[in-house]
Design an enzyme around this catalytic site. Sequence first.
Site, PDB file in Angstrom:
ATOM      1  N   GLN A  25       0.826  -1.220  -0.056  1.00 16.34           N
ATOM      2  CA  GLN A  25       0.179  -0.028  -0.057  1.00 16.34           C
ATOM      3  C   GLN A  25       0.770   1.166  -0.243  1.00 16.34           C
ATOM      4  O   GLN A  25       1.898   1.217   0.469  1.00 16.34           O
ATOM      5  CB  GLN A  25      -0.860  -0.050   1.328  1.00 16.34           C
ATOM      6  CG  GLN A  25      -1.893  -1.207   1.241  1.00 16.34           C
ATOM      7  CD  GLN A  25      -2.989  -1.052   0.266  1.00 16.34           C
ATOM      8  OE1 GLN A  25      -3.017   0.123  -0.282  1.00 16.34           O
ATOM      9  NE2 GLN A  25      -3.671  -1.938  -0.072  1.00 16.34           N
TER      10      GLN A  25
ATOM     11  N   ASP B 131       0.614   3.996   1.414  1.00 12.15           N
ATOM     12  CA  ASP B 131       0.865   4.638   2.729  1.00 12.15           C
ATOM     13  C   ASP B 131       1.685   3.771   3.700  1.00 12.15           C
ATOM     14  O   ASP B 131       1.994   3.891   5.077  1.00 12.15           O
ATOM     15  CB  ASP B 131      -0.558   4.939   3.454  1.00 12.15           C
ATOM     16  CG  ASP B 131      -1.341   3.787   3.616  1.00 12.15           C
ATOM     17  OD1 ASP B 131      -0.863   2.707   3.395  1.00 12.15           O
ATOM     18  OD2 ASP B 131      -2.731   4.004   3.883  1.00 12.15           O
ATOM     19  N   ARG B 132       1.984   2.810   3.061  1.00 17.79           N
ATOM     20  CA  ARG B 132       3.219   1.704   3.848  1.00 17.79           C
ATOM     21  C   ARG B 132       2.120   0.770   4.947  1.00 17.79           C
ATOM     22  O   ARG B 132       2.775   0.150   5.663  1.00 17.79           O
ATOM     23  CB  ARG B 132       4.345   2.449   4.397  1.00 17.79           C
ATOM     24  CG  ARG B 132       5.222   2.994   3.501  1.00 17.79           C
ATOM     25  CD  ARG B 132       5.396   1.995   2.154  1.00 17.79           C
ATOM     26  NE  ARG B 132       6.588   2.566   1.504  1.00 17.79           N
ATOM     27  CZ  ARG B 132       6.331   2.896  -0.006  1.00 17.79           C
ATOM     28  NH1 ARG B 132       5.013   2.933  -0.393  1.00 17.79           N
ATOM     29  NH2 ARG B 132       7.254   3.232  -0.690  1.00 17.79           N
ATOM     30  N   LEU B 133       0.779   0.908   4.996  1.00 17.12           N
ATOM     31  CA  LEU B 133       0.205   0.242   5.757  1.00 17.12           C
ATOM     32  C   LEU B 133      -0.148  -1.141   4.936  1.00 17.12           C
ATOM     33  O   LEU B 133      -1.277  -1.248   4.626  1.00 17.12           O
ATOM     34  CB  LEU B 133      -1.198   0.882   6.281  1.00 17.12           C
ATOM     35  CG  LEU B 133      -1.036   1.793   7.479  1.00 17.12           C
ATOM     36  CD1 LEU B 133      -2.213   2.806   7.713  1.00 17.12           C
ATOM     37  CD2 LEU B 133      -0.430   1.172   8.695  1.00 17.12           C
TER      38      LEU B 133
END
Length: 246
Positions: free
Chosen positions: A207, A209-211
Site C-alpha cells: 500500500q 501509505d505503507r500500511l
Amino acid sequence: MRLLQIVRKMSQAASIDQLSALRMKYNERKDAFLEQNIKVKDPFCLFRDWLDVALNTKEIIEPNAAALATVDASGKPSNRFVLIKEACAEGFTFFTNYGSRKAEDIACNANVAIAIYWMPLRRSVRIEGIAEKISHEASLKYFHERPRASQIGAAASPQSQRIPSRSYLDEVEAGIKAKLGADGEVPLPNWGGYLVRPSVIEFWQGQTDRLHDRIRFRRGDGVAAEVDDQLVHKGENGWVYERLAP
C-alpha cells in the site's frame, strides 16, 4: 511497458547515495487486500489466483522466479533464485543439481523458505516448509522435457563446485556433445527436483501509505486450537489464517 519505463527512469535519476529517497507508488486504500475477497480460504487456491494474474501481466517476465533460502549445518543462511516448476496442493517444486550448495544445505536441514515478488502487482508470497526430493521417475521425466541444450548444460556443470575457468565448462560440454552425437539421449546427471511442503504461506500486498496488507495461512499440529474468530480464523483443508501488522 509504461511501468518498467517509470521504474527505469527513477533508477537512472537516483545515485547510490540517494537510495533512501526512492519511493514507489503502491496500491491505494480502495484496493486493499481483504479477507472477504478471498473466495476460498485455502492458500493454494489463492496462490493459483495470484499466479494467474502474474502470468497474464506482460511486464512480469518470469512469474515463477523465486528466492530460495536454506541453512547449512553450522546455521549459516544462503539465498538464491530458482524457478518454481510446479505448484499444487502438495507444495512447490523446483529442480537443481543434487551436489549444489542448496542441496547440501537441505540434506542437513530440510527447513527452507521461498519468497516470490511480482513488482508490477505490488504483491509478494512467502512460503516456509520442508523440502524433500521428488521421485527419480518424476525428475527423469521433467529432465527429458527440457530443451536438449539445457539437459547437456546440467550434465556439464558440477554446480557450486570450484572450476578453473569458463573454458573448462565449454570443454566439458563439447565432450558430452561429441560423445552423444546429434540425437543421443542425455543421461540424467546427479540432478532432480525438490518438493517444498509448506506449513506457512503468507500473502503480501503493498500500500502506498505503507500500511501493507499481510494475510498468513498456517497449518500443522495445534493450529486449530488457536482459532478464536478474532485473531485466528478457520480456513479450508486444515489451514488457519490471520492478518499481520505490516
